[in-house]
Design an enzyme around this catalytic site. Structure first.
Site, PDB file in Angstrom:
ATOM      1  N   HIS A  41      31.641  52.635  38.897  1.00 34.32           N
ATOM      2  CA  HIS A  41      31.154  51.754  39.960  1.00 34.32           C
ATOM      3  C   HIS A  41      32.135  50.617  40.216  1.00 34.32           C
ATOM      4  O   HIS A  41      32.994  50.332  39.389  1.00 34.32           O
ATOM      5  CB  HIS A  41      29.769  51.169  39.651  1.00 34.32           C
ATOM      6  CG  HIS A  41      29.701  50.323  38.414  1.00 34.32           C
ATOM      7  ND1 HIS A  41      29.394  50.822  37.173  1.00 34.32           N
ATOM      8  CD2 HIS A  41      29.900  48.994  38.217  1.00 34.32           C
ATOM      9  CE1 HIS A  41      29.400  49.852  36.277  1.00 34.32           C
ATOM     10  NE2 HIS A  41      29.708  48.722  36.886  1.00 34.32           N
ATOM     11  N   HIS A 100      34.179  43.285  39.406  1.00 34.53           N
ATOM     12  CA  HIS A 100      34.840  44.163  38.441  1.00 34.53           C
ATOM     13  C   HIS A 100      34.756  45.609  38.886  1.00 34.53           C
ATOM     14  O   HIS A 100      34.040  45.947  39.826  1.00 34.53           O
ATOM     15  CB  HIS A 100      34.269  43.987  37.025  1.00 34.53           C
ATOM     16  CG  HIS A 100      32.850  44.431  36.852  1.00 34.53           C
ATOM     17  ND1 HIS A 100      31.781  43.582  36.950  1.00 34.53           N
ATOM     18  CD2 HIS A 100      32.315  45.644  36.578  1.00 34.53           C
ATOM     19  CE1 HIS A 100      30.660  44.249  36.735  1.00 34.53           C
ATOM     20  NE2 HIS A 100      30.956  45.519  36.505  1.00 34.53           N
ATOM     21  N   GLU A 108      35.675  47.110  33.406  1.00 32.21           N
ATOM     22  CA  GLU A 108      34.597  47.514  32.504  1.00 32.21           C
ATOM     23  C   GLU A 108      34.841  48.971  32.123  1.00 32.21           C
ATOM     24  O   GLU A 108      35.194  49.777  32.983  1.00 32.21           O
ATOM     25  CB  GLU A 108      33.247  47.391  33.248  1.00 32.21           C
ATOM     26  CG  GLU A 108      32.041  47.801  32.413  1.00 32.21           C
ATOM     27  CD  GLU A 108      30.720  47.653  33.182  1.00 32.21           C
ATOM     28  OE1 GLU A 108      30.740  47.577  34.431  1.00 32.21           O
ATOM     29  OE2 GLU A 108      29.670  47.628  32.512  1.00 32.21           O
TER      30      GLU A 108
HETATM   31 CO    CO Z   1      29.508  46.929  35.855  1.00 35.18          CO
END
Ligand code: CO
Length: 134
Positions: free
Chosen positions: A7, A79, A130
């Site tokens: 994502h 992020h 991440e």
């Molecule tokens: Co995230």
């Protein structure tokens, strides 16, 4: 090491307004909001055919997202999340390469119920990264 793009996360000052943009203006499918107190955010997932967009709203002024929004009041890309098969192996390899892992370096359970880690943006082209074990 890197698998799929899981994502892209966008910080927003107002989750309802962000949902309206994605649902109404852009015509996307958006999940119900969920609270992630461990990460200091309320989150929705915009489901796309090939990935997801997460909209993150700070729970309060101590949220890590709150500081970001002070610098980016209308919101912005916060992020990017890549999938890895083995998060401990990925972490150890990255640390050996000199990359900085945020927090205490131990994976936490993320918004999808899977272990995640964050990597220092200065080590990754100015982008907070991440990693999520899938
Ligand atoms: Co995230």
């Amino acid at each position: 090491m890197l698998g799929r793009l899981n994502h892209v996360a966008i910080a927003v000052p107002d989750l309802k307004a962000g949902v309206a943009v994605y649902e109404n203006t852009l015509g996307a499918k958006v999940s119900k909001p969920q609270a992630e107190p461990d990460h200091g955010v309320n989150v929705v997932f915009v489901e796309l055919a090939n990935t997801k967009i997460e909209l993150l709203e700070p729970i309060d002024e101590n949220s890590p997202i709150a500081k970001f929004l002070q610098k980016n009041p209308s919101g912005g890309m916060h992020h990017i999340c890549y999938e890895v098969e083995d998060i401990i192996a990925a972490r150890d390899k990255l640390k050996a390469e000199g990359a900085r892992v945020l927090g205490d370096g131990e994976p936490k359970i993320g918004a999808h119920g899977k272990p995640v880690l964050f990597l220092h943006p200065k080590d990754f082209c100015g982008t907070l990264v991440e990693l999520e074990q899938v």
